[in-house]
Scaffold this active site. Structure first.
Site, short mmCIF file in Angstrom:
data_model
loop_
_atom_site.label_atom_id
_atom_site.label_comp_id
_atom_site.label_asym_id
_atom_site.label_seq_id
_atom_site.Cartn_x
_atom_site.Cartn_y
_atom_site.Cartn_z
N TYR A 1 0.82 -1.21 0.00
CA TYR A 1 0.00 0.00 0.00
C TYR A 1 0.86 1.27 0.00
O TYR A 1 0.35 2.36 -0.20
CB TYR A 1 -0.95 0.03 1.21
CG TYR A 1 -2.01 -1.06 1.17
CD1 TYR A 1 -2.25 -1.80 0.02
CD2 TYR A 1 -2.78 -1.36 2.28
CE1 TYR A 1 -3.21 -2.80 -0.02
CE2 TYR A 1 -3.75 -2.35 2.26
CZ TYR A 1 -3.95 -3.07 1.10
OH TYR A 1 -4.90 -4.06 1.07
N LYS B 1 3.63 -15.32 1.86
CA LYS B 1 3.60 -16.07 0.61
C LYS B 1 5.05 -16.33 0.21
O LYS B 1 5.51 -15.91 -0.88
CB LYS B 1 2.85 -15.28 -0.47
CG LYS B 1 1.33 -15.30 -0.30
CD LYS B 1 0.71 -16.66 -0.55
CE LYS B 1 0.64 -16.97 -2.02
NZ LYS B 1 0.11 -18.37 -2.23
N ASP C 1 -2.74 -18.04 1.87
CA ASP C 1 -3.96 -18.63 1.31
C ASP C 1 -4.46 -19.77 2.19
O ASP C 1 -5.67 -19.93 2.40
CB ASP C 1 -3.73 -19.08 -0.14
CG ASP C 1 -2.46 -19.87 -0.34
OD1 ASP C 1 -1.53 -19.71 0.47
OD2 ASP C 1 -2.37 -20.65 -1.30
N ASP D 1 -5.08 -7.11 5.87
CA ASP D 1 -6.31 -6.40 5.52
C ASP D 1 -7.42 -7.41 5.23
O ASP D 1 -8.54 -7.33 5.75
CB ASP D 1 -6.01 -5.54 4.27
CG ASP D 1 -7.10 -4.55 3.96
OD1 ASP D 1 -8.12 -4.54 4.67
OD2 ASP D 1 -6.94 -3.79 2.99
N ASP E 1 -10.57 -8.96 8.03
CA ASP E 1 -12.00 -8.82 7.71
C ASP E 1 -12.68 -10.18 7.72
O ASP E 1 -13.82 -10.32 8.18
CB ASP E 1 -12.20 -8.17 6.34
CG ASP E 1 -12.36 -6.65 6.45
OD1 ASP E 1 -11.94 -6.10 7.49
OD2 ASP E 1 -12.90 -6.04 5.52
#
Ligand code: NAD
Length: 350
Positions: A136, A187, A220, A244, A248
Protein backbone atom coordinates in the site's frame (compact mmCIF):
# COMPACT_ATOMS: atom_id res chain seq x y z
CA UNK A 1 -1.79 9.42 36.59
CA UNK A 2 -2.30 7.75 33.16
CA UNK A 3 -3.97 9.92 30.51
CA UNK A 4 -6.74 8.84 28.14
CA UNK A 5 -7.63 11.13 25.23
CA UNK A 6 -11.15 10.64 23.87
CA UNK A 7 -11.79 11.67 20.26
CA UNK A 8 -15.55 11.11 19.84
CA UNK A 9 -15.64 12.24 16.21
CA UNK A 10 -18.83 12.15 14.14
CA UNK A 11 -22.14 10.32 13.75
CA UNK A 12 -22.50 7.59 16.37
CA UNK A 13 -18.92 8.27 17.58
CA UNK A 14 -19.99 10.63 20.40
CA UNK A 15 -22.85 8.30 21.38
CA UNK A 16 -20.59 5.28 21.87
CA UNK A 17 -17.68 7.18 23.46
CA UNK A 18 -20.10 8.63 26.05
CA UNK A 19 -20.61 5.05 27.24
CA UNK A 20 -16.84 4.51 27.34
CA UNK A 21 -16.53 7.54 29.60
CA UNK A 22 -19.19 6.21 31.97
CA UNK A 23 -17.52 2.79 32.12
CA UNK A 24 -14.07 4.34 32.66
CA UNK A 25 -15.31 6.59 35.45
CA UNK A 26 -16.95 3.63 37.18
CA UNK A 27 -13.86 1.41 36.86
CA UNK A 28 -11.16 3.74 38.15
CA UNK A 29 -10.35 7.13 39.68
CA UNK A 30 -6.78 6.69 38.56
CA UNK A 31 -7.20 7.99 35.01
CA UNK A 32 -7.27 11.51 33.58
CA UNK A 33 -9.76 11.76 30.73
CA UNK A 34 -9.41 14.56 28.20
CA UNK A 35 -11.61 15.05 25.12
CA UNK A 36 -11.21 16.91 21.82
CA UNK A 37 -13.18 17.33 18.61
CA UNK A 38 -11.95 15.18 15.74
CA UNK A 39 -12.89 14.48 12.15
CA UNK A 40 -15.86 16.39 10.74
CA UNK A 41 -16.61 17.87 14.18
CA UNK A 42 -13.09 19.31 14.29
CA UNK A 43 -13.38 20.60 10.72
CA UNK A 44 -16.58 22.47 11.69
CA UNK A 45 -15.21 23.87 14.95
CA UNK A 46 -11.53 24.39 14.15
CA UNK A 47 -11.17 24.29 10.35
CA UNK A 48 -9.26 20.99 10.08
CA UNK A 49 -10.11 17.34 10.84
CA UNK A 50 -6.95 16.97 12.94
CA UNK A 51 -5.35 20.08 14.43
CA UNK A 52 -1.72 20.32 15.56
CA UNK A 53 -2.94 20.71 19.15
CA UNK A 54 -5.00 17.52 18.97
CA UNK A 55 -2.09 15.55 17.50
CA UNK A 56 0.19 16.91 20.24
CA UNK A 57 -2.38 15.88 22.88
CA UNK A 58 -2.59 12.40 21.32
CA UNK A 59 1.16 11.95 21.47
CA UNK A 60 1.23 13.16 25.07
CA UNK A 61 -1.51 10.75 26.19
CA UNK A 62 -0.99 7.13 27.25
CA UNK A 63 -3.90 5.95 25.11
CA UNK A 64 -6.19 7.55 22.53
CA UNK A 65 -9.72 6.27 22.01
CA UNK A 66 -11.43 7.34 18.79
CA UNK A 67 -15.18 6.90 18.17
CA UNK A 68 -15.72 7.18 14.41
CA UNK A 69 -15.36 9.83 11.73
CA UNK A 70 -17.06 10.83 8.52
CA UNK A 71 -20.50 11.38 7.10
CA UNK A 72 -22.38 12.84 4.13
CA UNK A 73 -22.05 16.39 5.52
CA UNK A 74 -18.31 16.42 4.71
CA UNK A 75 -18.34 14.28 1.56
CA UNK A 76 -17.79 17.32 -0.69
CA UNK A 77 -14.87 18.75 1.32
CA UNK A 78 -11.44 18.72 -0.40
CA UNK A 79 -9.75 15.34 0.11
CA UNK A 80 -7.13 16.62 2.60
CA UNK A 81 -9.85 18.22 4.77
CA UNK A 82 -12.17 15.21 4.89
CA UNK A 83 -12.67 13.53 8.26
CA UNK A 84 -11.03 10.32 7.00
CA UNK A 85 -7.87 12.29 6.13
CA UNK A 86 -7.70 13.31 9.79
CA UNK A 87 -7.73 9.67 10.83
CA UNK A 88 -4.93 8.72 8.41
CA UNK A 89 -2.91 11.71 9.63
CA UNK A 90 -3.49 10.70 13.25
CA UNK A 91 -2.28 7.13 12.58
CA UNK A 92 0.77 8.42 10.72
CA UNK A 93 1.51 11.10 13.34
CA UNK A 94 1.31 8.57 16.17
CA UNK A 95 3.50 6.15 14.18
CA UNK A 96 1.32 3.16 14.95
CA UNK A 97 2.60 0.30 12.80
CA UNK A 98 0.88 -2.75 14.32
CA UNK A 99 -2.86 -3.17 13.96
CA UNK A 100 -4.44 -5.55 16.46
CA UNK A 101 -7.84 -6.99 15.62
CA UNK A 102 -9.21 -9.55 18.05
CA UNK A 103 -11.93 -11.94 16.95
CA UNK A 104 -13.73 -13.21 20.00
CA UNK A 105 -16.88 -15.27 19.81
CA UNK A 106 -19.05 -14.70 22.86
CA UNK A 107 -20.97 -17.84 23.74
CA UNK A 108 -24.39 -16.13 23.85
CA UNK A 109 -23.82 -14.74 20.32
CA UNK A 110 -22.36 -17.91 18.76
CA UNK A 111 -25.55 -18.56 16.81
CA UNK A 112 -25.22 -15.13 15.12
CA UNK A 113 -22.11 -16.35 13.26
CA UNK A 114 -22.44 -17.76 9.75
CA UNK A 115 -20.33 -20.72 10.92
CA UNK A 116 -21.64 -23.55 13.08
CA UNK A 117 -21.65 -22.98 16.83
CA UNK A 118 -19.25 -25.89 17.42
CA UNK A 119 -16.67 -24.27 15.09
CA UNK A 120 -16.74 -20.74 16.55
CA UNK A 121 -17.80 -21.09 20.17
CA UNK A 122 -14.95 -20.04 22.46
CA UNK A 123 -12.98 -18.47 19.60
CA UNK A 124 -10.39 -15.97 20.85
CA UNK A 125 -7.79 -15.05 18.26
CA UNK A 126 -5.75 -11.93 17.65
CA UNK A 127 -4.67 -10.77 14.21
CA UNK A 128 -1.62 -8.51 14.12
CA UNK A 129 -1.45 -6.69 10.78
CA UNK A 130 1.53 -4.62 9.66
CA UNK A 131 -0.03 -1.20 9.05
CA UNK A 132 2.46 1.27 7.60
CA UNK A 133 4.48 -0.68 5.01
CA UNK A 134 4.11 -3.18 2.20
CA UNK A 135 2.31 -2.85 -1.09
CA UNK A 136 0.00 0.00 0.00
CA UNK A 137 3.01 2.29 0.38
CA UNK A 138 5.80 0.80 -1.79
CA UNK A 139 7.33 2.77 -4.68
CA UNK A 140 7.15 2.76 -7.64
CA UNK A 141 3.40 2.83 -8.02
CA UNK A 142 1.06 4.30 -10.58
CA UNK A 143 -0.69 3.75 -13.88
CA UNK A 144 1.16 4.59 -17.12
CA UNK A 145 0.25 4.48 -20.78
CA UNK A 146 2.54 2.30 -22.88
CA UNK A 147 3.74 3.21 -26.41
CA UNK A 148 1.25 0.73 -27.90
CA UNK A 149 -1.64 2.50 -26.12
CA UNK A 150 -2.18 -0.11 -23.43
CA UNK A 151 -2.16 1.03 -19.80
CA UNK A 152 -0.02 -0.58 -17.13
CA UNK A 153 -0.63 -0.43 -13.36
CA UNK A 154 2.17 -0.99 -10.87
CA UNK A 155 2.26 -1.50 -7.10
CA UNK A 156 5.38 -2.52 -5.25
CA UNK A 157 5.56 -4.79 -2.23
CA UNK A 158 8.53 -3.77 -0.05
CA UNK A 159 9.57 -4.78 3.45
CA UNK A 160 12.74 -4.17 5.42
CA UNK A 161 14.14 -6.30 8.24
CA UNK A 162 13.29 -3.51 10.69
CA UNK A 163 9.63 -3.34 9.61
CA UNK A 164 9.18 -7.11 9.84
CA UNK A 165 10.94 -7.37 13.19
CA UNK A 166 9.03 -4.64 14.97
CA UNK A 167 5.60 -5.98 14.05
CA UNK A 168 6.65 -9.58 14.81
CA UNK A 169 7.92 -8.46 18.19
CA UNK A 170 4.44 -7.11 18.98
CA UNK A 171 2.98 -10.51 18.05
CA UNK A 172 5.46 -12.45 20.21
CA UNK A 173 4.90 -10.12 23.18
CA UNK A 174 1.12 -10.53 22.84
CA UNK A 175 1.45 -14.32 22.63
CA UNK A 176 3.45 -14.38 25.87
CA UNK A 177 0.45 -12.82 27.62
CA UNK A 178 -2.02 -15.13 25.86
CA UNK A 179 -1.68 -18.82 24.94
CA UNK A 180 1.93 -18.64 23.82
CA UNK A 181 1.56 -19.32 20.09
CA UNK A 182 2.30 -17.19 17.02
CA UNK A 183 1.34 -18.16 13.48
CA UNK A 184 3.07 -16.07 10.81
CA UNK A 185 1.34 -15.92 7.43
CA UNK A 186 3.25 -15.06 4.23
CA UNK A 187 3.60 -16.07 0.61
CA UNK A 188 7.20 -17.23 0.84
CA UNK A 189 6.52 -19.80 -1.88
CA UNK A 190 6.06 -17.13 -4.57
CA UNK A 191 7.22 -13.75 -3.20
CA UNK A 192 10.68 -12.42 -2.36
CA UNK A 193 9.27 -10.29 0.45
CA UNK A 194 7.51 -13.40 1.73
CA UNK A 195 10.78 -15.28 1.89
CA UNK A 196 12.45 -12.40 3.74
CA UNK A 197 9.43 -12.16 6.06
CA UNK A 198 9.76 -15.84 7.00
CA UNK A 199 13.55 -15.61 7.54
CA UNK A 200 13.30 -12.52 9.75
CA UNK A 201 10.46 -13.90 11.90
CA UNK A 202 12.32 -17.21 12.33
CA UNK A 203 15.54 -15.45 13.35
CA UNK A 204 13.81 -13.12 15.83
CA UNK A 205 12.02 -16.08 17.35
CA UNK A 206 15.27 -18.03 17.82
CA UNK A 207 17.06 -14.99 19.24
CA UNK A 208 14.48 -13.61 21.68
CA UNK A 209 11.26 -15.62 21.84
CA UNK A 210 12.15 -19.32 21.95
CA UNK A 211 9.60 -19.75 24.77
CA UNK A 212 6.77 -18.93 22.32
CA UNK A 213 5.59 -21.55 19.80
CA UNK A 214 6.09 -20.31 16.24
CA UNK A 215 4.41 -21.76 13.18
CA UNK A 216 4.49 -20.53 9.57
CA UNK A 217 1.57 -20.78 7.19
CA UNK A 218 0.97 -19.63 3.62
CA UNK A 219 -1.53 -16.76 3.59
CA UNK A 220 -3.96 -18.63 1.31
CA UNK A 221 -3.93 -21.62 3.65
CA UNK A 222 -4.52 -19.24 6.58
CA UNK A 223 -7.69 -18.00 4.85
CA UNK A 224 -8.87 -21.60 4.65
CA UNK A 225 -8.03 -22.55 8.23
CA UNK A 226 -9.82 -19.39 9.46
CA UNK A 227 -13.16 -20.74 8.29
CA UNK A 228 -12.46 -24.45 8.83
CA UNK A 229 -10.94 -24.36 12.31
CA UNK A 230 -10.44 -20.76 13.52
CA UNK A 231 -9.61 -21.88 17.06
CA UNK A 232 -6.32 -23.23 15.66
CA UNK A 233 -4.92 -19.69 16.00
CA UNK A 234 -3.80 -17.71 19.01
CA UNK A 235 -1.88 -14.77 17.49
CA UNK A 236 -1.75 -14.50 13.69
CA UNK A 237 0.83 -12.01 12.37
CA UNK A 238 1.01 -10.96 8.74
CA UNK A 239 1.77 -8.11 6.35
CA UNK A 240 -0.41 -5.16 5.42
CA UNK A 241 -2.17 -6.66 2.38
CA UNK A 242 -2.82 -10.15 3.73
CA UNK A 243 -3.72 -8.66 7.11
CA UNK A 244 -6.31 -6.40 5.52
CA UNK A 245 -8.07 -9.39 4.01
CA UNK A 246 -7.60 -11.96 6.77
CA UNK A 247 -8.72 -9.56 9.51
CA UNK A 248 -12.00 -8.82 7.71
CA UNK A 249 -12.53 -12.54 7.25
CA UNK A 250 -11.88 -13.13 10.95
CA UNK A 251 -14.19 -10.25 11.93
CA UNK A 252 -17.07 -11.91 10.11
CA UNK A 253 -16.66 -15.06 12.17
CA UNK A 254 -18.11 -13.25 15.14
CA UNK A 255 -21.17 -11.42 13.81
CA UNK A 256 -21.87 -7.70 14.15
CA UNK A 257 -19.80 -4.61 13.34
CA UNK A 258 -21.00 -3.14 16.61
CA UNK A 259 -19.01 -5.75 18.58
CA UNK A 260 -15.52 -5.36 17.12
CA UNK A 261 -12.72 -3.32 18.70
CA UNK A 262 -9.21 -2.67 17.38
CA UNK A 263 -5.92 -1.23 18.50
CA UNK A 264 -2.97 0.26 16.68
CA UNK A 265 0.35 0.18 18.50
CA UNK A 266 3.72 1.79 17.86
CA UNK A 267 7.06 1.54 19.62
CA UNK A 268 7.03 0.14 23.18
CA UNK A 269 5.88 2.85 25.60
CA UNK A 270 4.37 5.04 22.88
CA UNK A 271 0.62 5.72 23.12
CA UNK A 272 -1.71 3.29 21.37
CA UNK A 273 -4.71 4.26 19.23
CA UNK A 274 -7.90 2.36 20.02
CA UNK A 275 -11.04 2.40 17.88
CA UNK A 276 -14.10 0.36 17.08
CA UNK A 277 -13.80 -0.99 13.54
CA UNK A 278 -17.19 0.45 12.54
CA UNK A 279 -17.70 3.87 10.98
CA UNK A 280 -19.95 6.77 11.93
CA UNK A 281 -23.14 4.93 10.81
CA UNK A 282 -25.02 7.99 9.46
CA UNK A 283 -28.12 5.81 8.96
CA UNK A 284 -28.63 5.45 12.73
CA UNK A 285 -26.71 8.46 14.10
CA UNK A 286 -28.63 10.61 16.58
CA UNK A 287 -31.15 7.88 17.37
CA UNK A 288 -29.35 6.51 20.43
CA UNK A 289 -29.50 2.93 19.16
CA UNK A 290 -25.85 2.23 18.24
CA UNK A 291 -24.16 -0.69 19.94
CA UNK A 292 -21.49 0.78 22.27
CA UNK A 293 -19.73 -2.56 22.89
CA UNK A 294 -17.10 -2.18 20.13
CA UNK A 295 -16.07 1.14 21.70
CA UNK A 296 -16.22 -0.27 25.25
CA UNK A 297 -14.13 -3.27 24.17
CA UNK A 298 -11.65 -0.89 22.53
CA UNK A 299 -11.27 0.72 25.96
CA UNK A 300 -10.77 -2.77 27.40
CA UNK A 301 -7.84 -3.19 24.97
CA UNK A 302 -6.46 0.21 26.00
CA UNK A 303 -6.53 -0.82 29.66
CA UNK A 304 -4.65 -3.99 28.75
CA UNK A 305 -2.06 -2.75 26.25
CA UNK A 306 -1.44 0.95 27.02
CA UNK A 307 -2.75 1.84 30.48
CA UNK A 308 -1.06 -0.97 32.40
CA UNK A 309 -4.30 -2.24 33.97
CA UNK A 310 -4.91 -5.81 32.77
CA UNK A 311 -6.82 -6.41 36.02
CA UNK A 312 -9.42 -3.77 35.08
CA UNK A 313 -9.45 -5.05 31.49
CA UNK A 314 -10.37 -8.53 32.78
CA UNK A 315 -13.16 -7.07 34.92
CA UNK A 316 -14.55 -5.14 31.98
CA UNK A 317 -14.37 -8.15 29.62
CA UNK A 318 -16.19 -10.25 32.23
CA UNK A 319 -18.87 -7.57 32.62
CA UNK A 320 -19.50 -7.49 28.86
CA UNK A 321 -19.75 -11.30 28.80
CA UNK A 322 -22.15 -11.24 31.75
CA UNK A 323 -24.33 -8.53 30.19
CA UNK A 324 -24.61 -10.57 26.97
CA UNK A 325 -25.26 -13.78 28.90
CA UNK A 326 -28.09 -11.97 30.73
CA UNK A 327 -29.65 -11.18 27.35
CA UNK A 328 -28.60 -7.55 26.82
CA UNK A 329 -28.87 -6.83 23.08
CA UNK A 330 -28.92 -3.70 20.95
CA UNK A 331 -30.79 -3.80 17.64
CA UNK A 332 -27.79 -4.90 15.55
CA UNK A 333 -27.49 -8.12 17.56
CA UNK A 334 -31.17 -8.88 17.64
CA UNK A 335 -32.48 -6.88 20.63
CA UNK A 336 -34.19 -3.63 21.56
CA UNK A 337 -31.81 -1.87 23.97
CA UNK A 338 -30.68 1.70 23.37
CA UNK A 339 -27.02 2.72 23.47
CA UNK A 340 -27.47 4.05 27.01
CA UNK A 341 -29.30 0.92 28.18
CA UNK A 342 -26.50 -1.30 26.83
CA UNK A 343 -24.04 0.89 28.75
CA UNK A 344 -26.20 0.44 31.84
CA UNK A 345 -26.19 -3.34 31.35
CA UNK A 346 -22.38 -3.39 31.35
CA UNK A 347 -22.20 -1.05 34.36
CA UNK A 348 -24.61 -3.32 36.24
CA UNK A 349 -22.08 -6.17 35.97
CA UNK A 350 -19.01 -4.17 36.93
P1 NAD B 1 -20.41 2.02 9.04
O1 NAD B 1 -19.55 1.11 9.82
O2 NAD B 1 -20.55 3.39 9.58
O3 NAD B 1 -21.88 1.37 8.94
C1 NAD B 1 -22.14 0.13 8.27
C2 NAD B 1 -23.45 -0.48 8.79
O4 NAD B 1 -23.24 -1.02 10.11
C3 NAD B 1 -24.57 0.56 8.94
O5 NAD B 1 -25.80 -0.03 8.60
C4 NAD B 1 -24.54 0.91 10.39
O6 NAD B 1 -25.80 1.33 10.92
C5 NAD B 1 -24.09 -0.40 11.05
N1 NAD B 1 -23.32 -0.15 12.28
C6 NAD B 1 -22.04 0.30 12.33
N2 NAD B 1 -21.66 0.45 13.61
C7 NAD B 1 -22.72 0.08 14.37
C8 NAD B 1 -22.94 0.04 15.76
N3 NAD B 1 -22.00 0.39 16.67
N4 NAD B 1 -24.15 -0.39 16.21
C9 NAD B 1 -25.09 -0.76 15.35
N5 NAD B 1 -24.95 -0.73 14.00
C10 NAD B 1 -23.76 -0.31 13.52
O7 NAD B 1 -19.85 2.07 7.55
P2 NAD B 1 -20.31 2.98 6.31
O8 NAD B 1 -21.80 3.19 6.36
O9 NAD B 1 -19.70 2.35 5.15
O10 NAD B 1 -19.60 4.38 6.53
C11 NAD B 1 -20.21 5.52 7.12
C12 NAD B 1 -19.18 6.61 7.31
O11 NAD B 1 -18.19 6.18 8.24
C13 NAD B 1 -18.43 7.00 6.06
O12 NAD B 1 -18.24 8.40 6.07
C14 NAD B 1 -17.10 6.28 6.19
O13 NAD B 1 -16.06 6.92 5.51
C15 NAD B 1 -16.89 6.33 7.67
N6 NAD B 1 -16.03 5.26 8.21
C16 NAD B 1 -15.24 5.62 9.25
C17 NAD B 1 -14.46 4.65 9.88
C18 NAD B 1 -13.66 5.07 11.07
O14 NAD B 1 -13.93 6.12 11.62
N7 NAD B 1 -12.70 4.29 11.49
C19 NAD B 1 -14.50 3.32 9.45
C20 NAD B 1 -15.36 2.98 8.41
C21 NAD B 1 -16.13 3.97 7.80
Amino acid sequence: MPKLLLLPGDGIGPEVTDEVRRVAERLTNDLTIDERPFGGASFDALGAPLTDDTLAAAKAADAVLMGAVGGPKWAAAPRHLRPEAGLLALRAGMEVFANLRPAICYGPLADASTLKREVVEGLDLMIVRELTGGVYFGQPRGVETLPDGQRRGVDTQVYTTHEIERVSRVAFELARRRRGKVTSADKSNVMETGQLWREVVTALHAREYADVTLEHILADAAAMVLVRNPRHFDVLVTDNLFGDILSDEAAQLTGSMGMLPSAALGAPGAPGLYEPIHGSAPDIAGQGVANPLAAILSFEMALRWSLGRPDLADRLADAVQAALAAGARTRDIGGQLSTREMGDAVLAHL
